[in-house]
Design a protein around this motif. Structure first.
Motif, PDB file in Angstrom:
ATOM      1  N   VAL A  37       0.647  -1.540  -0.047  1.00  0.00           N
ATOM      2  CA  VAL A  37      -0.230  -0.099   0.094  1.00  0.00           C
ATOM      3  C   VAL A  37       0.779   1.074  -0.061  1.00  0.00           C
ATOM      4  O   VAL A  37       0.230   2.138  -0.436  1.00  0.00           O
ATOM      5  N   PHE A  38       1.534   1.310   0.827  1.00  0.00           N
ATOM      6  CA  PHE A  38       2.969   2.471   0.586  1.00  0.00           C
ATOM      7  C   PHE A  38       3.600   2.287  -0.170  1.00  0.00           C
ATOM      8  O   PHE A  38       3.844   4.051  -0.730  1.00  0.00           O
ATOM      9  N   ASN A  66       3.535   7.113  -6.581  1.00  0.00           N
ATOM     10  CA  ASN A  66       2.364   8.174  -7.223  1.00  0.00           C
ATOM     11  C   ASN A  66       3.013   9.949  -5.915  1.00  0.00           C
ATOM     12  O   ASN A  66       2.576  10.258  -5.719  1.00  0.00           O
ATOM     13  N   GLY A  67       4.179   9.389  -5.687  1.00  0.00           N
ATOM     14  CA  GLY A  67       4.363  10.702  -4.349  1.00  0.00           C
ATOM     15  C   GLY A  67       3.642  11.626  -3.680  1.00  0.00           C
ATOM     16  O   GLY A  67       3.267  12.037  -2.738  1.00  0.00           O
ATOM     17  N   VAL A  68       2.739   9.685  -3.090  1.00  0.00           N
ATOM     18  CA  VAL A  68       1.365   9.778  -1.421  1.00  0.00           C
ATOM     19  C   VAL A  68       2.143   9.723  -1.131  1.00  0.00           C
ATOM     20  O   VAL A  68       3.447   8.331  -0.408  1.00  0.00           O
ATOM     21  N   ASP A  69       2.965  10.391   0.640  1.00  0.00           N
ATOM     22  CA  ASP A  69       3.896   9.324   2.033  1.00  0.00           C
ATOM     23  C   ASP A  69       2.200   8.900   2.826  1.00  0.00           C
ATOM     24  O   ASP A  69       1.498   8.736   2.486  1.00  0.00           O
ATOM     25  N   ARG A  70       3.230   8.195   3.726  1.00  0.00           N
ATOM     26  CA  ARG A  70       2.821   6.889   4.388  1.00  0.00           C
ATOM     27  C   ARG A  70       1.452   7.833   5.460  1.00  0.00           C
ATOM     28  O   ARG A  70       0.668   6.168   5.354  1.00  0.00           O
ATOM     29  N   ASP A  71       1.824   8.952   5.747  1.00  0.00           N
ATOM     30  CA  ASP A  71       0.698   8.816   6.403  1.00  0.00           C
ATOM     31  C   ASP A  71      -0.906   9.786   5.858  1.00  0.00           C
ATOM     32  O   ASP A  71      -1.475   9.538   6.856  1.00  0.00           O
ATOM     33  N   THR A  72      -0.686  10.047   4.752  1.00  0.00           N
ATOM     34  CA  THR A  72      -1.782  10.483   3.656  1.00  0.00           C
ATOM     35  C   THR A  72      -2.569   8.998   3.064  1.00  0.00           C
ATOM     36  O   THR A  72      -3.818   8.645   3.635  1.00  0.00           O
ATOM     37  N   LEU A  97      -6.244   6.499   4.029  1.00  0.00           N
ATOM     38  CA  LEU A  97      -6.912   5.142   3.066  1.00  0.00           C
ATOM     39  C   LEU A  97      -8.215   3.926   4.426  1.00  0.00           C
ATOM     40  O   LEU A  97      -9.163   3.923   4.237  1.00  0.00           O
ATOM     41  N   PHE A  98      -7.768   3.590   5.203  1.00  0.00           N
ATOM     42  CA  PHE A  98      -7.796   2.758   6.699  1.00  0.00           C
ATOM     43  C   PHE A  98      -8.701   3.521   7.613  1.00  0.00           C
ATOM     44  O   PHE A  98      -9.642   2.762   8.473  1.00  0.00           O
TER      45      PHE A  98
END
Length: 201
Positions: A109-110, A116-122, A126-127
């Motif tokens: 998932v990460f 796509n330039g999306v960090d883990r916190d963001t 999803l959850f």
């Protein structure tokens, strides 16, 4: 340990162990008149200190009932999973395997996010909205040979390709193996069946 046991003192095994060894140990000790009960735990140090978490136990009813009150005092939830000596050990390994598999899934998932330039916190957001149940997924796999088709395997394979492409150069952990398993299932003619059939060997 065995020579130092007093008469009637049971052995309560809370370790994670190979089921075959648990079964052999229970049989051998029972023949010597020693009660051996497998009682593995899903508990960390904090759980052990506060008597919380989950403990599994299995074995002949008479033997597990004899130590039930003692075990119940050590945990938040005590579950008798059956009379097979090794069944609690089987469940313990299976439960841990789920933890590890979910950790690998989280890594993928990460990876899709990172590609796509999306960090883990963001990505964790999803959850907050999508929380698939492992139990429901397992039931879907178990019934996939005869169950309804809600998501065709061929469509799922297309989505898996898109996931890998989205991750790009970021390494993924589980998705490559899943893609290979899907390809094998499609090759044997399972493409029109429910996607979960790829995991049902």
């Amino acid at each position: 340990l065995r020579p130092g046991l007093g008469a009637g003192v049971p052995i309560l095994d809370h370790s994670t162990n190979l089921p075959a060894r648990v079964a052999a140990r229970a049989k051998a000790l029972r023949a010597e008149g020693v009660r051996y009960v497998s009682a593995p735990v899903f508990m960390g140090p904090a759980n052990a200190r506060s008597a919380t978490g989950t403990m599994l136990v299995s074995g002949p009813r008479q033997e597990t009932e004899a130590v039930w009150s003692h075990l119940a005092a050590l945990t938040g939830t005590l579950v008798n999973v059956g009379e097979r000596d090794d069944l609690a050990a089987v469940f313990k390994l299976a439960g841990n395997s789920l933890f590890f598999a979910l950790s690998g899934a989280a890594a993928d998932v990460f990876a899709i996010g990172a590609g796509n330039g999306v960090d883990r916190d963001t990505m964790l957001q999803l959850f907050e909205h999508f929380v698939p149940s492992p139990a429901l997924v397992a039931k879907r796999v178990a019934t996939s040979p005869t169950g309804p088709v809600n998501f065709e395997l061929t469509m799922a394979r297309k989505d898996t390709r898109l996931m890998l492409e989205a991750a790009g150069s970021v390494p993924t952990m589980l998705l490559p193996s899943i893609a290979q398993a899907m390809d094998r299932a499609i090759a044997r003619g399972d493409g029109p069946r429910d996607y979960a059939i790829f995991a049902c060997r």
